[in-house]
Structures are given as structure tokens and as C-alpha cells.
Design an enzyme around this catalytic site. Structure first.
Site, PDB file in Angstrom:
ATOM      1  N   CYS A 127       2.878 -88.802 -37.330  1.00 24.17           N
ATOM      2  CA  CYS A 127       2.966 -87.337 -37.404  1.00 24.17           C
ATOM      3  C   CYS A 127       4.403 -86.836 -37.408  1.00 24.17           C
ATOM      4  O   CYS A 127       4.656 -85.679 -37.738  1.00 24.17           O
ATOM      5  CB  CYS A 127       2.178 -86.717 -36.255  1.00 24.17           C
ATOM      6  SG  CYS A 127       0.461 -87.211 -36.324  1.00 24.17           S
ATOM      7  N   HIS A 267       3.997 -79.621 -34.981  1.00 19.04           N
ATOM      8  CA  HIS A 267       3.004 -80.493 -35.617  1.00 19.04           C
ATOM      9  C   HIS A 267       1.618 -79.971 -35.231  1.00 19.04           C
ATOM     10  O   HIS A 267       1.365 -79.628 -34.082  1.00 19.04           O
ATOM     11  CB  HIS A 267       3.192 -81.927 -35.125  1.00 19.04           C
ATOM     12  CG  HIS A 267       2.048 -82.823 -35.469  1.00 19.04           C
ATOM     13  ND1 HIS A 267       1.578 -82.953 -36.758  1.00 19.04           N
ATOM     14  CD2 HIS A 267       1.250 -83.609 -34.694  1.00 19.04           C
ATOM     15  CE1 HIS A 267       0.554 -83.792 -36.758  1.00 19.04           C
ATOM     16  NE2 HIS A 267       0.323 -84.197 -35.519  1.00 19.04           N
ATOM     17  N   ASN A 297      -5.425 -81.872 -38.937  1.00 16.75           N
ATOM     18  CA  ASN A 297      -4.207 -82.653 -38.733  1.00 16.75           C
ATOM     19  C   ASN A 297      -3.974 -83.547 -39.955  1.00 16.75           C
ATOM     20  O   ASN A 297      -4.687 -84.531 -40.155  1.00 16.75           O
ATOM     21  CB  ASN A 297      -4.361 -83.496 -37.462  1.00 16.75           C
ATOM     22  CG  ASN A 297      -3.127 -84.334 -37.157  1.00 16.75           C
ATOM     23  OD1 ASN A 297      -2.206 -84.404 -37.956  1.00 16.75           O
ATOM     24  ND2 ASN A 297      -3.124 -84.957 -35.996  1.00 16.75           N
TER      25      ASN A 297
HETATM   26  O1  UT7 Z   1      -1.209 -86.220 -34.219  1.00 16.96           O
HETATM   27  C1  UT7 Z   1      -1.575 -87.013 -33.159  1.00 16.96           C
HETATM   28  C2  UT7 Z   1      -3.021 -87.310 -33.352  1.00 16.96           C
HETATM   29  N1  UT7 Z   1      -3.898 -87.152 -32.253  1.00 16.96           N
HETATM   30  C3  UT7 Z   1      -3.900 -86.159 -31.335  1.00 16.96           C
HETATM   31  O2  UT7 Z   1      -3.057 -85.333 -31.242  1.00 16.96           O
HETATM   32  C4  UT7 Z   1      -5.080 -86.184 -30.413  1.00 16.96           C
HETATM   33  C5  UT7 Z   1      -4.807 -85.530 -29.077  1.00 16.96           C
HETATM   34  N2  UT7 Z   1      -6.033 -85.426 -28.350  1.00 16.96           N
HETATM   35  C6  UT7 Z   1      -6.927 -84.443 -28.603  1.00 16.96           C
HETATM   36  O3  UT7 Z   1      -6.703 -83.592 -29.436  1.00 16.96           O
HETATM   37  C7  UT7 Z   1      -8.186 -84.412 -27.764  1.00 16.96           C
HETATM   38  O4  UT7 Z   1      -8.071 -85.384 -26.728  1.00 16.96           O
HETATM   39  C8  UT7 Z   1      -9.470 -84.663 -28.593  1.00 16.96           C
HETATM   40  C9  UT7 Z   1      -9.709 -83.503 -29.529  1.00 16.96           C
HETATM   41  C10 UT7 Z   1      -9.352 -85.954 -29.394  1.00 16.96           C
HETATM   42  C11 UT7 Z   1     -10.663 -84.788 -27.663  1.00 16.96           C
HETATM   43  O5  UT7 Z   1     -10.782 -83.606 -26.877  1.00 16.96           O
HETATM   44  P1  UT7 Z   1     -10.920 -83.697 -25.303  1.00 16.96           P
HETATM   45  O6  UT7 Z   1     -11.067 -82.338 -24.816  1.00 16.96           O
HETATM   46  O7  UT7 Z   1      -9.762 -84.506 -24.786  1.00 16.96           O
HETATM   47  O8  UT7 Z   1     -12.262 -84.462 -25.151  1.00 16.96           O
HETATM   48  P2  UT7 Z   1     -12.553 -85.795 -24.321  1.00 16.96           P
HETATM   49  O9  UT7 Z   1     -12.048 -86.989 -25.050  1.00 16.96           O
HETATM   50  O10 UT7 Z   1     -12.137 -85.581 -22.887  1.00 16.96           O
HETATM   51  O11 UT7 Z   1     -14.130 -85.823 -24.345  1.00 16.96           O
HETATM   52  C12 UT7 Z   1     -14.918 -84.835 -23.676  1.00 16.96           C
HETATM   53  C13 UT7 Z   1     -16.348 -84.978 -24.132  1.00 16.96           C
HETATM   54  C14 UT7 Z   1     -16.848 -86.424 -24.104  1.00 16.96           C
HETATM   55  O12 UT7 Z   1     -18.194 -86.407 -23.719  1.00 16.96           O
HETATM   56  P3  UT7 Z   1     -18.629 -86.773 -22.210  1.00 16.96           P
HETATM   57  O13 UT7 Z   1     -18.138 -88.168 -21.967  1.00 16.96           O
HETATM   58  O14 UT7 Z   1     -17.970 -85.762 -21.351  1.00 16.96           O
HETATM   59  O15 UT7 Z   1     -20.123 -86.664 -22.268  1.00 16.96           O
HETATM   60  C15 UT7 Z   1     -16.761 -86.842 -25.542  1.00 16.96           C
HETATM   61  O16 UT7 Z   1     -17.661 -87.864 -25.864  1.00 16.96           O
HETATM   62  O17 UT7 Z   1     -16.463 -84.536 -25.476  1.00 16.96           O
HETATM   63  C16 UT7 Z   1     -17.113 -85.560 -26.236  1.00 16.96           C
HETATM   64  N3  UT7 Z   1     -16.645 -85.479 -27.604  1.00 16.96           N
HETATM   65  C17 UT7 Z   1     -17.245 -84.695 -28.526  1.00 16.96           C
HETATM   66  N4  UT7 Z   1     -18.300 -83.889 -28.447  1.00 16.96           N
HETATM   67  C18 UT7 Z   1     -18.651 -83.235 -29.560  1.00 16.96           C
HETATM   68  C19 UT7 Z   1     -15.589 -86.107 -28.172  1.00 16.96           C
HETATM   69  N5  UT7 Z   1     -15.494 -85.760 -29.469  1.00 16.96           N
HETATM   70  C20 UT7 Z   1     -16.517 -84.893 -29.700  1.00 16.96           C
HETATM   71  C21 UT7 Z   1     -16.943 -84.179 -30.838  1.00 16.96           C
HETATM   72  N6  UT7 Z   1     -18.001 -83.373 -30.713  1.00 16.96           N
HETATM   73  N7  UT7 Z   1     -16.305 -84.286 -32.019  1.00 16.96           N
END
Ligand code: UT7
Length: 342
Positions: A127, A267, A297
Site C-alpha cells: 500500500c 491510504h 482498498n
Molecule cells: O492496506 C492494508 C490492508 N489491510 C488493512 O488495512 C486491514 C486492517 N484491518 C481492518 O480493516 C479490519 O480489521 C477488518 C475490516 C479486516 C476486520 O474488521 P474488524 O472490526 O477488525 O473485525 P474482526 O476481525 O475483529 O472480526 C469481528 C467479527 C468476527 O466475528 P466473531 O468472531 O466476532 O463472531 C468476524 O468473523 O466480524 C466477523 N467478520 C465479518 N462479518 C461479516 C469478519 N469479516 C466479516 C465480514 N462480514 N466481511
């Protein structure tokens, strides 16, 4: 010329001041909306909007690769500048999704745009790919080695996304941006770059298959090793901290603070990351450009696409103090400060 002092300090004299003289971008026309994703994985428009701020992404049709997007963006930048491709002396392409391992995407772009006589290479900084390409381009012009250089950020992230993994497939899209870099003619020039890499974060965001560690095989395909693997929360925390720290440092060492910034171009990884960083810098929303809702992204494409959106909205004017900040896989961190010149 380098002047050496008796205490070991040195000063670089006769450096040329450098500007961005034109900007071009390109995204493929096809859209993938949150509602489309709802039909593909267990997710919802509400979750994606709330947790990332993304509404839709542009994605390529089968057969379209990174150099195709980069070429369109480069041609748009050259058209805006009103110069032929033969005026370009070097091309640097930030990408983690090259058309193939080799030759470099820069070579493919050079040939397709007809930049005869130019040289260049790819830069793998995820990125931060556009910012690292930009700095490379700026240094070659600053040193007097070249007069006109193309810096490009382009990625087809959909080529390495697992559309069964809801935690990654909702985030990424495809896109590209290019700028022409050349000597400045007034006070609007590139002021500073502050970059850092931290390989201890390599295991937080990576693609394990296909390289010399895990050469492509049936096993690497079966184990889904040719897709993006991500520890979302680790990346999130690192990005919030480092985007703010790098921004604060580059402003401070140039005698500025957040209130001097006319436009913050972060970014576009997650709306919440951007807002946390901006909050720490004391930047109000009207001085931040966020277009993640429209493009998702696009990795190395986000920053030029964000500059284009700002310009389109009339929020980027000649003389504006612009702050760019990025964090990407590696980890790679980038911050750039300049006055908009075109
Ligand atoms: O350019 C660099 C590239 N990457 C990034 O910048 C990524 C940075 N990270 C993020 O943007 C966030 O961590 C994510 C968007 C990837 C995830 O969001 P989060 O708020 O950190 O979610 P989480 O990983 O803590 O997951 C919370 C819940 C989980 O369910 P449980 O275990 O609480 O039941 C996940 O399984 O949300 C669930 N989950 C989803 N639910 C619906 C994860 N992805 C999804 C989804 N739809 N797409």
C-alpha cells in the site's frame, strides 16, 4: 555536488526542486457492490459499511492485468501534461500484483505507452507502493539525472483475493494512478519524504505461495497460498499508530503542524483507520479526502485515486500543503509533504 565539513556533516548543493506536474488515474468500469458480496460470502452491506466504510469496488474483467490499468493511468497523466511518452526518461511502478514475476510491469508499461529510451523498475511496497515510487522518481529529478519521470501505483488485488474469505474479500478493489515528476518552476514543490519498513510485521499481511519459499505446486494451490493472508486487527492497530506517527514526524521536522495541512491524503484501507489517524493529527473532516466508499482498498492505487477525487471535488488547489500517509504489508510506512503544483 556534495560539500563535506570537518565535523563529518555534509550538504548536498545544487539539488533541483521537484514537483508533480500532472496526474492520471484509471479504474476498470465493472463494479462489485456490497450487495453482490452478500450473495458470495456470509456478510452484509451494513457490516461492511460500518466496519470499513466501503460501498463498492471497481474490478477488472478476466484477462485484464495491472499493466493495462497502469498504461491507462500513465496515458491520462501524459495527456494532461501535454507531452509525448518519448519525453519520459524513467518509469517506476509500485505494485504487488505485477502481470508476472518478470519482466517488471515497468517494462510492459514502457513498451505499451511507447516511452522509447526510458528505463525503470517495479517497487514492491504494497500500500506504500505509490509513495515509494514517487520518492524514487523525485530523487532522480532532484539529482539532475532526469527531467521527466513517471511514478505509478497500480494493483489488481482481485487476482490474489480468496472470495471465500469474508475478512479480506470485502476490502480490496482494482485501480491505478500515475504522476509526471519534473523540476519545479515556483514555490510549489516536493518538501519531504519520511519512510520506514518493519519486517517484523511480515506475517500480519502476506501472500505465502509462489515465491522461492513456497514455489507454486498443487499443494500451494490446495492450501490457498496464492491469496492474501491477513491478521486484520494487527494491521489495523499498526496502521492507526504509524500513519499518525509518520505524519506528525514529517510535519514537525519541516516546521508545520496539523493545522497547516490543507489536504490529508491517507491510504484508503479502512475509514476507521483514517479517522483515528486524522483525529490524532487534529485534522477536521473537511481537510481529509476519503473515497474508500467508491473504490475500496486498491493498494498502490489508493493515493493517486484519492488525489484525483480531491481535485474532482475542487478540494485540491495550486499551493495547497498536502500530506500523504500510508501503511502497507511489510510493514511499509510512508509519509510525504508537498505543495500541489498543477
Ligand atoms: O492496506 C492494508 C490492508 N489491510 C488493512 O488495512 C486491514 C486492517 N484491518 C481492518 O480493516 C479490519 O480489521 C477488518 C475490516 C479486516 C476486520 O474488521 P474488524 O472490526 O477488525 O473485525 P474482526 O476481525 O475483529 O472480526 C469481528 C467479527 C468476527 O466475528 P466473531 O468472531 O466476532 O463472531 C468476524 O468473523 O466480524 C466477523 N467478520 C465479518 N462479518 C461479516 C469478519 N469479516 C466479516 C465480514 N462480514 N466481511
Amino acid at each position: 555536488m556534495i560539500t563535506l565539513f570537518s565535523n563529518g556533516d555534509f550538504e548536498l548543493a545544487n539539488l533541483v526542486r521537484v514537483k508533480i506536474s500532472a496526474l492520471g488515474t484509471y479504474v476498470p468500469p465493472r463494479l462489485l457492490t456490497n450487495f453482490d458480496l452478500e450473495k458470495m460470502v456470509e456478510t452484509s452491506n451494513d457490516w461492511i459499511m460500518e466496519r470499513t466504510g466501503i460501498r463498492q469496488r471497481h474490478i477488472v474483467d478476466k484477462g485484464m492485468a495491472t499493466s493495462d490499468l497502469a498504461v491507462e493511468a500513465a496515458q491520462n497523466a501524459l495527456k494532461e501534461r501535454g507531452i509525448p511518452a518519448t519525453d519520459i526518461q524513467a518509469i517506476f511502478v509500485g505494485t504487488v500484483t505485477p502481470d508476472m514475476f518478470f519482466p517488471a510491469t515497468a517494462c510492459l508499461v514502457q513498451d505499451k505507452i511507447g516511452a522509447k529510451g526510458a528505463w525503470g523498475y517495479d517497487i514492491s511496497a504494497a500500500c506504500s507502493g505509490f509513495v515509494y515510487s514517487l520518492q524514487t522518481a523525485v530523487k532522480f529529478v532532484e539529482s539532475g539525472a532526469h527531467q521527466r519521470v513517471l511514478a505509478i501505483g497500480a494493483d489488481v488485488m482481485t487476482s490474489i483475493i480468496n472470495y471465500e474469505d469474508r475478512a479480506t474479500c470485502v476490502i480490496f478493489g482494482d485501480g491505478a494512478g500515475a504522476v509526471v515528476v519534473e523540476p519545479a518552476t515556483d514555490d510549489n514543490y516536493m518538501i519531504d519524504f519520511l519512510h520506514e519498513i518493519d519486517g517484523s510485521g511480515a506475517c500480519s499481511l502476506y501472500m505465502p505461495g509462489g515465491g522461492s519459499r513456497n514455489p507454486s505446486s498443487h499443494e500451494t494451490v490446495d492450501k490457498k497460498m496464492h491469496y492474501v493472508h491477513q491478521d486484520g486487527q494487527a494491521v489495523f492497530k499498526y496502521a492507526v499508530r504509524k500513519m499518525a506517527e509518520a505524519s506528525e514526524s514529517i510535519l514537525k521536522r519541516n516546521g508545520f503542524s496539523g493545522k497547516d495541512v490543507d489536504l490529508f491524503v491517507p491510504h484508503q484501507a479502512n475509514r476507521r483507520i483514517i479517522m483515528s489517524a486524522a483525529d490524532r493529527l487534529g485534522l477536521p473532516e473537511d481537510r481529509i479526502i476519503i473515497n474508500i466508499d467508491e473504490f475500496g482498498n486498491t493498494t498502490a492505487g489508493t493515493i493517486p485515486l484519492a488525489m484525483e477525487s480531491a481535485r474532482h471535488q475542487g478540494r485540491l488547489k495550486k499551493g495547497d500543503l498536502v500530506l500523504i500517509a500510508s501503511v502497507g504489508a511489510g510493514f511499509t510506512v510512508g509519509a510525504t509533504l508537498f505543495r500541489w503544483a498543477c
